[in-house]
Design a protein around this motif. Structure first.
Motif, PDB file in Angstrom:
ATOM      1  N   GLY A 147       0.845  -1.190   0.000  1.00 11.04           N
ATOM      2  CA  GLY A 147       0.000   0.000   0.000  1.00 11.04           C
ATOM      3  C   GLY A 147       0.884   1.245   0.000  1.00 11.04           C
ATOM      4  N   LEU A 196      -6.282   1.149   3.682  1.00  8.59           N
ATOM      5  CA  LEU A 196      -5.286   0.144   3.316  1.00  8.59           C
ATOM      6  C   LEU A 196      -5.107  -0.893   4.423  1.00  8.59           C
ATOM      7  CD1 LEU A 196      -2.548   2.395   1.663  1.00  8.59           C
ATOM      8  CD2 LEU A 196      -4.129   0.840   0.511  1.00  8.59           C
ATOM      9  N   ILE A 205       2.559  -0.942   4.388  1.00  5.68           N
ATOM     10  CA  ILE A 205       2.094   0.364   3.909  1.00  5.68           C
ATOM     11  C   ILE A 205       3.254   1.354   3.970  1.00  5.68           C
ATOM     12  CG2 ILE A 205       0.498   2.285   4.326  1.00  5.68           C
ATOM     13  CD1 ILE A 205      -1.380   0.236   5.697  1.00  5.68           C
TER      14      ILE A 205
END
Length: 413
Positions: A147, A196, A205
Protein backbone atom coordinates in the motif's frame (compact mmCIF):
# COMPACT_ATOMS: atom_id res chain seq x y z
CA UNK A 1 -37.46 39.34 29.60
CA UNK A 2 -39.14 35.98 29.89
CA UNK A 3 -39.32 33.98 26.69
CA UNK A 4 -42.58 32.28 25.79
CA UNK A 5 -42.63 28.53 26.26
CA UNK A 6 -41.43 26.56 23.26
CA UNK A 7 -44.03 23.85 22.56
CA UNK A 8 -45.69 22.35 19.51
CA UNK A 9 -48.52 24.78 20.10
CA UNK A 10 -46.20 27.78 20.52
CA UNK A 11 -43.18 27.19 18.23
CA UNK A 12 -40.55 29.89 17.79
CA UNK A 13 -40.26 31.66 14.49
CA UNK A 14 -36.93 31.44 12.62
CA UNK A 15 -36.02 34.99 13.51
CA UNK A 16 -36.44 34.29 17.20
CA UNK A 17 -34.28 31.17 16.96
CA UNK A 18 -31.54 33.13 15.21
CA UNK A 19 -31.74 35.87 17.81
CA UNK A 20 -31.43 33.31 20.60
CA UNK A 21 -28.42 31.67 18.97
CA UNK A 22 -26.82 35.05 18.32
CA UNK A 23 -27.11 35.93 21.99
CA UNK A 24 -25.63 32.62 23.14
CA UNK A 25 -22.69 32.87 20.78
CA UNK A 26 -21.83 36.47 21.42
CA UNK A 27 -21.63 35.78 25.16
CA UNK A 28 -18.42 33.77 24.43
CA UNK A 29 -16.42 36.97 24.06
CA UNK A 30 -13.02 37.20 22.36
CA UNK A 31 -10.99 33.98 21.79
CA UNK A 32 -7.51 32.98 20.62
CA UNK A 33 -7.79 30.15 18.07
CA UNK A 34 -5.06 28.18 16.29
CA UNK A 35 -5.39 26.45 12.94
CA UNK A 36 -4.28 26.30 9.34
CA UNK A 37 -5.47 28.59 6.57
CA UNK A 38 -7.06 26.80 3.63
CA UNK A 39 -8.89 29.51 1.67
CA UNK A 40 -8.00 33.20 1.47
CA UNK A 41 -10.45 35.48 -0.33
CA UNK A 42 -8.75 38.85 -0.19
CA UNK A 43 -8.38 41.89 -2.37
CA UNK A 44 -6.97 45.23 -1.22
CA UNK A 45 -9.98 47.01 -2.71
CA UNK A 46 -12.45 44.99 -0.65
CA UNK A 47 -13.67 46.28 2.66
CA UNK A 48 -13.90 42.81 4.16
CA UNK A 49 -11.98 39.62 3.44
CA UNK A 50 -12.96 36.03 4.15
CA UNK A 51 -10.68 33.17 5.19
CA UNK A 52 -11.19 29.57 6.28
CA UNK A 53 -9.34 28.30 9.34
CA UNK A 54 -9.11 24.53 9.56
CA UNK A 55 -8.27 22.26 12.45
CA UNK A 56 -4.94 20.59 11.69
CA UNK A 57 -6.01 17.17 13.02
CA UNK A 58 -9.72 16.99 12.28
CA UNK A 59 -11.92 17.83 9.32
CA UNK A 60 -13.43 20.84 11.06
CA UNK A 61 -13.18 24.47 10.08
CA UNK A 62 -14.47 27.92 10.89
CA UNK A 63 -15.08 30.94 8.66
CA UNK A 64 -13.02 34.05 9.45
CA UNK A 65 -14.15 37.59 8.62
CA UNK A 66 -11.75 40.49 8.91
CA UNK A 67 -11.04 43.89 7.41
CA UNK A 68 -8.93 43.85 4.27
CA UNK A 69 -6.79 46.66 5.68
CA UNK A 70 -5.76 44.41 8.58
CA UNK A 71 -4.54 41.76 6.13
CA UNK A 72 -2.81 44.39 4.04
CA UNK A 73 -0.83 45.61 7.06
CA UNK A 74 0.47 42.16 8.08
CA UNK A 75 4.31 41.96 8.00
CA UNK A 76 4.15 38.65 6.06
CA UNK A 77 1.45 37.95 3.46
CA UNK A 78 -0.84 35.05 4.19
CA UNK A 79 -0.95 31.96 2.00
CA UNK A 80 -2.83 28.68 2.02
CA UNK A 81 -1.34 26.19 4.47
CA UNK A 82 0.01 28.79 6.92
CA UNK A 83 -0.23 27.87 10.59
CA UNK A 84 -1.68 30.89 12.40
CA UNK A 85 -3.15 32.07 15.67
CA UNK A 86 -6.12 34.43 15.37
CA UNK A 87 -7.83 36.66 17.90
CA UNK A 88 -11.51 37.17 17.28
CA UNK A 89 -15.04 37.22 18.57
CA UNK A 90 -17.60 34.58 17.54
CA UNK A 91 -20.35 36.20 15.53
CA UNK A 92 -23.68 34.91 14.31
CA UNK A 93 -25.49 36.75 11.54
CA UNK A 94 -29.16 36.35 12.36
CA UNK A 95 -30.32 37.52 8.95
CA UNK A 96 -28.81 34.59 7.03
CA UNK A 97 -28.18 32.21 9.96
CA UNK A 98 -24.41 31.96 9.42
CA UNK A 99 -21.55 31.76 11.87
CA UNK A 100 -18.08 33.26 11.60
CA UNK A 101 -15.23 34.48 13.72
CA UNK A 102 -14.79 38.25 13.50
CA UNK A 103 -11.00 38.50 13.49
CA UNK A 104 -9.04 41.46 14.80
CA UNK A 105 -5.52 39.97 14.80
CA UNK A 106 -3.65 37.21 12.93
CA UNK A 107 -0.22 35.94 13.93
CA UNK A 108 1.97 33.46 12.11
CA UNK A 109 3.16 30.52 14.22
CA UNK A 110 6.96 30.78 14.10
CA UNK A 111 9.31 28.00 13.07
CA UNK A 112 10.75 27.94 16.57
CA UNK A 113 7.31 27.45 18.07
CA UNK A 114 6.53 24.66 15.60
CA UNK A 115 9.77 22.85 16.32
CA UNK A 116 9.22 23.19 20.05
CA UNK A 117 5.74 21.70 19.71
CA UNK A 118 7.09 18.84 17.64
CA UNK A 119 9.73 18.02 20.25
CA UNK A 120 7.16 18.26 23.04
CA UNK A 121 4.91 15.78 21.21
CA UNK A 122 7.91 13.55 20.49
CA UNK A 123 8.77 13.45 24.21
CA UNK A 124 5.14 12.75 25.15
CA UNK A 125 4.78 9.83 22.73
CA UNK A 126 8.16 8.43 23.75
CA UNK A 127 7.06 8.48 27.40
CA UNK A 128 3.96 6.50 26.38
CA UNK A 129 6.19 3.83 24.84
CA UNK A 130 5.10 4.42 21.25
CA UNK A 131 8.73 4.52 20.09
CA UNK A 132 9.62 1.25 21.83
CA UNK A 133 11.34 -1.15 19.36
CA UNK A 134 9.50 -4.06 20.98
CA UNK A 135 6.20 -2.56 19.80
CA UNK A 136 7.25 -2.26 16.18
CA UNK A 137 6.05 -4.92 13.76
CA UNK A 138 8.50 -6.73 11.50
CA UNK A 139 8.18 -6.20 7.75
CA UNK A 140 7.35 -9.22 5.57
CA UNK A 141 10.35 -10.72 3.77
CA UNK A 142 8.66 -10.55 0.37
CA UNK A 143 5.45 -8.47 0.28
CA UNK A 144 3.01 -9.54 -2.40
CA UNK A 145 1.13 -6.23 -2.38
CA UNK A 146 2.25 -2.86 -1.03
CA UNK A 147 0.00 0.00 0.00
CA UNK A 148 1.40 3.41 -0.99
CA UNK A 149 0.11 6.72 0.38
CA UNK A 150 1.61 9.70 -1.47
CA UNK A 151 0.82 12.81 -3.50
CA UNK A 152 -0.76 12.50 -6.91
CA UNK A 153 1.82 12.41 -9.72
CA UNK A 154 4.63 13.00 -7.22
CA UNK A 155 8.28 12.10 -7.67
CA UNK A 156 7.98 10.04 -4.47
CA UNK A 157 5.34 7.83 -6.11
CA UNK A 158 7.42 7.35 -9.25
CA UNK A 159 10.60 6.61 -7.30
CA UNK A 160 9.01 4.04 -4.98
CA UNK A 161 7.24 2.12 -7.73
CA UNK A 162 10.14 2.24 -10.22
CA UNK A 163 12.75 1.08 -7.71
CA UNK A 164 10.49 -1.60 -6.23
CA UNK A 165 9.57 -3.10 -9.61
CA UNK A 166 13.17 -2.95 -10.75
CA UNK A 167 14.16 -4.97 -7.69
CA UNK A 168 11.24 -7.43 -7.84
CA UNK A 169 9.12 -7.18 -11.02
CA UNK A 170 6.22 -9.24 -9.64
CA UNK A 171 5.48 -6.86 -6.75
CA UNK A 172 2.05 -5.21 -6.78
CA UNK A 173 0.92 -1.81 -5.49
CA UNK A 174 -2.29 -0.24 -4.32
CA UNK A 175 -1.78 3.52 -4.42
CA UNK A 176 -3.97 6.09 -2.67
CA UNK A 177 -3.14 9.69 -3.53
CA UNK A 178 -3.67 12.27 -0.81
CA UNK A 179 -2.63 15.78 0.02
CA UNK A 180 0.91 15.77 1.38
CA UNK A 181 0.96 19.31 2.72
CA UNK A 182 -1.64 21.71 3.96
CA UNK A 183 -4.67 21.36 6.16
CA UNK A 184 -6.18 18.40 4.31
CA UNK A 185 -3.08 16.20 4.71
CA UNK A 186 -3.71 14.68 8.13
CA UNK A 187 -7.38 13.64 7.62
CA UNK A 188 -6.71 12.34 4.10
CA UNK A 189 -3.62 10.35 5.10
CA UNK A 190 -5.44 8.88 8.12
CA UNK A 191 -8.38 7.87 5.92
CA UNK A 192 -6.06 6.26 3.36
CA UNK A 193 -4.14 4.47 6.12
CA UNK A 194 -7.31 3.01 7.60
CA UNK A 195 -8.54 1.93 4.16
CA UNK A 196 -5.29 0.14 3.32
CA UNK A 197 -5.05 -1.39 6.79
CA UNK A 198 -8.49 -2.93 6.28
CA UNK A 199 -7.36 -4.54 2.99
CA UNK A 200 -6.29 -8.11 3.77
CA UNK A 201 -4.12 -8.23 0.61
CA UNK A 202 -1.87 -5.39 1.77
CA UNK A 203 1.29 -6.68 3.49
CA UNK A 204 2.97 -3.35 4.24
CA UNK A 205 2.09 0.36 3.91
CA UNK A 206 4.49 3.11 2.81
CA UNK A 207 3.73 6.76 3.54
CA UNK A 208 5.96 8.76 1.16
CA UNK A 209 6.62 12.39 0.43
CA UNK A 210 9.54 14.32 -1.02
CA UNK A 211 11.49 16.97 0.85
CA UNK A 212 10.14 20.32 1.92
CA UNK A 213 10.18 23.03 4.55
CA UNK A 214 9.29 22.50 8.18
CA UNK A 215 5.82 23.88 7.49
CA UNK A 216 5.36 21.54 4.51
CA UNK A 217 6.30 18.46 6.57
CA UNK A 218 4.41 19.57 9.67
CA UNK A 219 1.33 17.33 9.04
CA UNK A 220 3.53 14.25 9.46
CA UNK A 221 4.28 15.35 13.02
CA UNK A 222 0.62 15.81 14.03
CA UNK A 223 -0.52 13.68 16.96
CA UNK A 224 -3.67 12.33 15.25
CA UNK A 225 -1.59 10.74 12.48
CA UNK A 226 0.79 9.13 15.00
CA UNK A 227 -2.14 7.59 16.88
CA UNK A 228 -3.57 6.21 13.63
CA UNK A 229 -0.24 4.59 12.71
CA UNK A 230 0.02 2.98 16.15
CA UNK A 231 -3.54 1.64 15.84
CA UNK A 232 -2.87 0.04 12.43
CA UNK A 233 -2.28 -3.71 12.34
CA UNK A 234 -0.27 -3.57 9.07
CA UNK A 235 3.42 -2.58 9.27
CA UNK A 236 3.93 1.08 8.30
CA UNK A 237 7.06 2.58 6.71
CA UNK A 238 7.78 6.31 7.00
CA UNK A 239 9.48 7.77 3.91
CA UNK A 240 9.07 11.49 4.45
CA UNK A 241 11.50 14.04 3.01
CA UNK A 242 15.24 13.58 2.85
CA UNK A 243 17.81 12.21 5.28
CA UNK A 244 18.00 15.32 7.54
CA UNK A 245 14.21 15.57 7.84
CA UNK A 246 12.81 13.93 10.96
CA UNK A 247 9.03 14.17 11.44
CA UNK A 248 7.52 12.38 14.43
CA UNK A 249 6.16 9.77 12.02
CA UNK A 250 9.73 8.46 11.65
CA UNK A 251 9.75 7.53 15.33
CA UNK A 252 6.29 5.94 15.45
CA UNK A 253 6.45 3.97 12.18
CA UNK A 254 7.65 0.38 12.20
CA UNK A 255 10.50 1.36 9.86
CA UNK A 256 12.03 4.74 9.04
CA UNK A 257 13.40 5.14 5.51
CA UNK A 258 15.73 8.02 4.67
CA UNK A 259 13.95 8.73 1.35
CA UNK A 260 11.13 7.24 -0.72
CA UNK A 261 13.75 5.45 -2.82
CA UNK A 262 15.29 4.00 0.34
CA UNK A 263 11.83 2.81 1.41
CA UNK A 264 11.46 0.79 -1.79
CA UNK A 265 14.89 -0.77 -1.22
CA UNK A 266 14.12 -1.58 2.41
CA UNK A 267 10.68 -3.08 1.72
CA UNK A 268 11.30 -5.02 -1.50
CA UNK A 269 14.21 -7.48 -1.77
CA UNK A 270 16.36 -7.39 -4.91
CA UNK A 271 15.74 -10.39 -7.15
CA UNK A 272 19.31 -10.09 -8.48
CA UNK A 273 20.75 -10.06 -4.97
CA UNK A 274 18.56 -12.97 -3.90
CA UNK A 275 19.63 -14.96 -6.94
CA UNK A 276 23.26 -14.19 -6.13
CA UNK A 277 22.69 -15.37 -2.56
CA UNK A 278 21.05 -18.55 -3.83
CA UNK A 279 23.89 -19.14 -6.32
CA UNK A 280 26.46 -18.62 -3.57
CA UNK A 281 24.56 -20.94 -1.24
CA UNK A 282 24.36 -23.60 -3.94
CA UNK A 283 28.08 -23.22 -4.60
CA UNK A 284 28.87 -23.59 -0.89
CA UNK A 285 26.58 -26.61 -0.59
CA UNK A 286 28.14 -28.23 -3.67
CA UNK A 287 31.65 -27.61 -2.30
CA UNK A 288 30.63 -29.02 1.07
CA UNK A 289 29.12 -32.09 -0.62
CA UNK A 290 32.22 -32.63 -2.73
CA UNK A 291 34.40 -32.30 0.36
CA UNK A 292 32.24 -34.81 2.23
CA UNK A 293 32.36 -37.29 -0.66
CA UNK A 294 36.15 -36.90 -0.90
CA UNK A 295 36.58 -37.49 2.85
CA UNK A 296 34.35 -40.54 2.73
CA UNK A 297 36.23 -41.87 -0.32
CA UNK A 298 39.59 -41.47 1.45
CA UNK A 299 38.15 -43.20 4.51
CA UNK A 300 36.89 -46.05 2.36
CA UNK A 301 40.26 -46.38 0.62
CA UNK A 302 41.93 -46.43 4.01
CA UNK A 303 39.64 -49.21 5.18
CA UNK A 304 40.08 -51.19 1.95
CA UNK A 305 43.86 -50.96 2.26
CA UNK A 306 43.82 -52.83 5.58
CA UNK A 307 45.10 -56.49 5.38
CA UNK A 308 41.86 -57.90 6.65
CA UNK A 309 39.98 -56.47 3.64
CA UNK A 310 42.82 -57.12 1.19
CA UNK A 311 42.60 -60.90 2.05
CA UNK A 312 39.52 -61.68 4.18
CA UNK A 313 40.76 -65.30 4.69
CA UNK A 314 43.87 -64.13 6.56
CA UNK A 315 42.19 -63.84 10.00
CA UNK A 316 40.29 -67.05 9.36
CA UNK A 317 43.51 -68.92 8.60
CA UNK A 318 45.21 -67.37 11.62
CA UNK A 319 42.37 -68.43 13.90
CA UNK A 320 42.21 -71.87 12.30
CA UNK A 321 45.93 -72.40 12.99
CA UNK A 322 45.38 -71.24 16.54
CA UNK A 323 42.46 -73.65 16.91
CA UNK A 324 44.64 -76.51 15.59
CA UNK A 325 47.39 -75.66 18.06
CA UNK A 326 44.90 -75.63 20.86
CA UNK A 327 43.41 -78.97 19.75
CA UNK A 328 46.88 -80.57 19.60
CA UNK A 329 47.72 -79.20 23.01
CA UNK A 330 44.43 -80.46 24.43
CA UNK A 331 44.95 -83.93 22.99
CA UNK A 332 48.47 -84.07 24.42
CA UNK A 333 47.19 -82.97 27.80
CA UNK A 334 44.37 -85.53 27.66
CA UNK A 335 46.79 -88.36 26.77
CA UNK A 336 49.07 -87.44 29.64
CA UNK A 337 46.09 -87.27 31.98
CA UNK A 338 44.69 -90.62 30.79
CA UNK A 339 48.09 -92.30 31.12
CA UNK A 340 48.48 -90.98 34.61
CA UNK A 341 44.98 -92.10 35.59
CA UNK A 342 45.52 -95.55 34.02
CA UNK A 343 48.67 -96.04 36.01
CA UNK A 344 46.83 -94.99 39.13
CA UNK A 345 44.03 -97.48 38.40
CA UNK A 346 46.55 -100.29 37.83
CA UNK A 347 48.22 -99.43 41.09
CA UNK A 348 44.91 -99.52 42.90
CA UNK A 349 43.99 -102.77 41.18
CA UNK A 350 47.27 -104.35 42.29
CA UNK A 351 46.71 -103.21 45.82
CA UNK A 352 43.17 -104.58 45.81
CA UNK A 353 44.38 -107.88 44.40
CA UNK A 354 47.07 -108.13 47.04
CA UNK A 355 44.58 -107.53 49.79
CA UNK A 356 41.73 -109.63 48.30
CA UNK A 357 40.80 -113.27 49.24
CA UNK A 358 42.13 -114.81 46.02
CA UNK A 359 45.69 -113.86 46.83
CA UNK A 360 45.30 -115.25 50.34
CA UNK A 361 43.91 -118.51 49.00
CA UNK A 362 46.78 -118.73 46.55
CA UNK A 363 49.21 -118.74 49.47
CA UNK A 364 47.60 -121.99 50.92
CA UNK A 365 44.73 -120.67 52.92
CA UNK A 366 41.13 -121.81 52.43
CA UNK A 367 37.63 -120.69 53.30
CA UNK A 368 35.26 -123.17 54.99
CA UNK A 369 31.53 -122.66 54.55
CA UNK A 370 28.75 -124.69 56.09
CA UNK A 371 25.88 -125.60 53.82
CA UNK A 372 22.58 -125.23 55.72
CA UNK A 373 20.09 -128.03 55.17
CA UNK A 374 17.25 -125.56 54.54
CA UNK A 375 18.81 -124.42 51.26
CA UNK A 376 19.76 -120.97 52.41
CA UNK A 377 23.05 -119.30 51.47
CA UNK A 378 26.26 -120.91 52.80
CA UNK A 379 27.83 -119.37 55.91
CA UNK A 380 31.56 -118.92 56.52
CA UNK A 381 32.66 -121.09 59.44
CA UNK A 382 34.34 -118.97 62.06
CA UNK A 383 33.58 -121.23 65.07
CA UNK A 384 33.68 -125.01 65.59
CA UNK A 385 30.18 -124.83 66.87
CA UNK A 386 28.98 -124.05 63.32
CA UNK A 387 30.05 -127.48 62.01
CA UNK A 388 28.87 -130.27 64.30
CA UNK A 389 29.58 -133.82 63.21
CA UNK A 390 27.74 -134.62 60.07
CA UNK A 391 27.54 -131.00 58.84
CA UNK A 392 28.12 -130.66 55.11
CA UNK A 393 30.99 -128.30 54.34
CA UNK A 394 32.40 -126.57 51.25
CA UNK A 395 36.02 -125.73 51.33
CA UNK A 396 37.29 -123.06 48.90
CA UNK A 397 40.95 -123.20 47.95
CA UNK A 398 43.01 -121.17 45.51
CA UNK A 399 42.07 -123.18 42.44
CA UNK A 400 38.61 -124.54 43.32
CA UNK A 401 36.38 -125.94 46.08
CA UNK A 402 36.00 -129.22 48.02
CA UNK A 403 32.77 -130.64 49.45
CA UNK A 404 33.25 -132.52 52.75
CA UNK A 405 31.41 -133.72 55.85
CA UNK A 406 32.43 -132.82 59.43
CA UNK A 407 33.55 -135.87 61.36
CA UNK A 408 34.05 -134.22 64.75
CA UNK A 409 34.44 -130.71 66.26
CA UNK A 410 36.01 -129.47 69.44
CA UNK A 411 37.14 -126.25 71.00
CA UNK A 412 40.76 -125.18 70.82
CA UNK A 413 43.02 -125.97 73.77
Amino acid sequence: MNQPANTPETPWPVGQVNDQVKGWIERLGYLWVEGQLTQINYKPTWKLSYLTLRDVQQEKSVQLTCSSSMLHNLPTPLKDGDRVIVHGKPAFYAGRGSFSLWTTEIRHVGIGDLLARIEKLRAQLAAEGLFDPARKRPLPYLPQKIGLITGRGSAAERDVMAVARDRWPAVQFRVINTAVQGANTVPEVISALQELDADAQIDVIIIARGGGSVEDLLPFSEEALQRAVVAASTPVVSAIGHEPDSPVLDNVADLRAATPTDAAKRVVPSVAEERAVIAEARSRMAAALRGWVERERRGLDNIRSRPVLADPMTPIRAHREEVERMRTSMRRELRVLLDRENRHVESLRARVSALGPSATLARGYSIVQVLPKNGSDPEVVSSYEQSPPGAQLRIRVGDGSITAVSMASQAAD
